[in-house]
Design a protein around this motif. Sequence first.
Motif, mmCIF file in Angstrom:
data_model
loop_
_atom_site.group_PDB
_atom_site.id
_atom_site.type_symbol
_atom_site.label_atom_id
_atom_site.label_comp_id
_atom_site.label_asym_id
_atom_site.label_seq_id
_atom_site.Cartn_x
_atom_site.Cartn_y
_atom_site.Cartn_z
ATOM 1 N N PRO A 16 42.332 48.392 50.785
ATOM 2 C CA PRO A 16 40.916 48.132 51.072
ATOM 3 C C PRO A 16 39.851 47.455 49.824
ATOM 4 O O PRO A 16 39.533 46.552 50.192
ATOM 5 N N TRP A 17 40.223 47.583 48.586
ATOM 6 C CA TRP A 17 39.762 47.018 47.653
ATOM 7 C C TRP A 17 40.404 45.613 47.048
ATOM 8 O O TRP A 17 40.048 45.320 46.077
ATOM 9 N N GLY A 18 41.286 44.998 48.099
ATOM 10 C CA GLY A 18 42.544 43.999 47.378
ATOM 11 C C GLY A 18 40.984 42.251 46.683
ATOM 12 O O GLY A 18 42.375 41.842 46.123
ATOM 13 N N PHE A 19 40.068 42.972 47.962
ATOM 14 C CA PHE A 19 39.901 41.174 47.592
ATOM 15 C C PHE A 19 39.039 41.219 46.386
ATOM 16 O O PHE A 19 37.922 40.130 46.086
ATOM 17 N N VAL A 20 39.172 41.799 45.404
ATOM 18 C CA VAL A 20 38.285 41.833 43.960
ATOM 19 C C VAL A 20 39.381 42.096 43.147
ATOM 20 O O VAL A 20 39.784 41.204 41.467
ATOM 21 N N LEU A 21 40.854 41.449 43.979
ATOM 22 C CA LEU A 21 41.902 41.834 42.847
ATOM 23 C C LEU A 21 42.819 40.427 42.537
ATOM 24 O O LEU A 21 43.114 40.176 40.830
ATOM 25 N N PRO A 22 41.985 39.681 43.279
ATOM 26 C CA PRO A 22 41.775 37.573 42.397
ATOM 27 C C PRO A 22 41.656 38.035 41.230
ATOM 28 O O PRO A 22 42.261 36.819 40.094
ATOM 29 N N PHE A 23 40.624 38.213 40.693
ATOM 30 C CA PHE A 23 39.829 37.962 39.506
ATOM 31 C C PHE A 23 39.850 39.294 38.788
ATOM 32 O O PHE A 23 39.906 40.723 39.077
ATOM 33 N N GLY A 24 40.330 39.221 37.225
ATOM 34 C CA GLY A 24 39.996 40.910 36.358
ATOM 35 C C GLY A 24 38.665 40.665 36.281
ATOM 36 O O GLY A 24 37.497 40.285 36.844
ATOM 37 N N LEU A 25 38.618 42.297 35.835
ATOM 38 C CA LEU A 25 37.542 43.072 35.268
ATOM 39 C C LEU A 25 36.468 42.059 34.786
ATOM 40 O O LEU A 25 35.287 41.733 35.045
ATOM 41 N N TRP A 26 36.794 41.386 33.632
ATOM 42 C CA TRP A 26 35.685 40.681 32.990
ATOM 43 C C TRP A 26 35.429 39.238 33.806
ATOM 44 O O TRP A 26 34.707 38.929 33.377
ATOM 45 N N VAL A 27 36.545 38.300 34.310
ATOM 46 C CA VAL A 27 35.867 36.945 34.621
ATOM 47 C C VAL A 27 34.848 37.456 36.247
ATOM 48 O O VAL A 27 33.613 37.038 35.705
ATOM 49 N N TRP A 28 35.086 38.911 36.613
ATOM 50 C CA TRP A 28 33.573 39.564 37.477
ATOM 51 C C TRP A 28 32.402 39.301 36.799
ATOM 52 O O TRP A 28 31.819 39.449 37.264
#
Length: 286
Positions: A16-28
């Motif tokens: 359900p948190w897959g919407f944050v996966l296209p970007f890495g942590l540091w990109v966000w």
Amino acid sequence: MPIKVFAGLGSVEVDPWGFVLPFGLWVWVALLAFLLLLSVGSCFLSFRFSEKDFSDEGFAFVSITLRQSVWVDEGGWWWQRVVLGLWMLMTMVLTRSYEGNLMSLLAVRHLPQPYQTLRDVVDDPSVVMVWEKQGAPIQAVIDATSGIFYEVKKSEEQGRVKALPMYTFPAILEEVISKQKVILDYELVLTVLRSNHFSRTGRCDLYLGQERIVAHPLSLIGQKDSPLVLALSTWVISMTEAGLYVHWNSATIPNSSACNQVPTKITISSSLSFRQCWWLASVTLV
């Protein structure tokens, strides 16, 4: 004969948190930092160099990020137009990349294989290790005074080590598939279990870990100084080098190689549930 980890693939689920996966942590982190910096800086400069209301200046960058319309006064400062234009170009590239990666992630789903080594199993407190009762592998654990086998021995205090007869292994395969237990035994024994399960169900729900934890040799025992030992050893070595043992082993176990190449990624075309799109509903309500 090597000892390996025998575990279950489990079922494919959408995160359900897959919407944050296209970007890495540091990109966000960088995106949010730039967004905060530009919003605060725009509000400060508008307040410093103009007497008009500046309450909407900081929200312009947020609106652009969310692909909303933005109104710029004709009498505004030139730097406002330049900064907004550059931010529009950057967010356009980011959103296009995000949309493409998100579509790929929604279509391609992973079959996790988390237990590849004995260390992976020991470090997971939620799984129980099943060993063959009165077998050589469990004896190595009992006799261990250091190393990874000693850690397995210590985990018995938490109820994470079970010693069961080999004939009971088929009865616990459902618990192995659901990732409640893993079996640690000789590769030949595990291959037979997996092939029998495939022959019965037609599914590849089980896999063998990549690590060869420890290897015990298989050999014939003969009388000491007997001339037959030398002759038999020569024949055994010749047959092994010719690949006859591997051939006979595969031929006598039905479907022994059916699950050797289990795909770790599958493509699925299906509609998304409300649970998978909960973040869209929350953003819309806000």
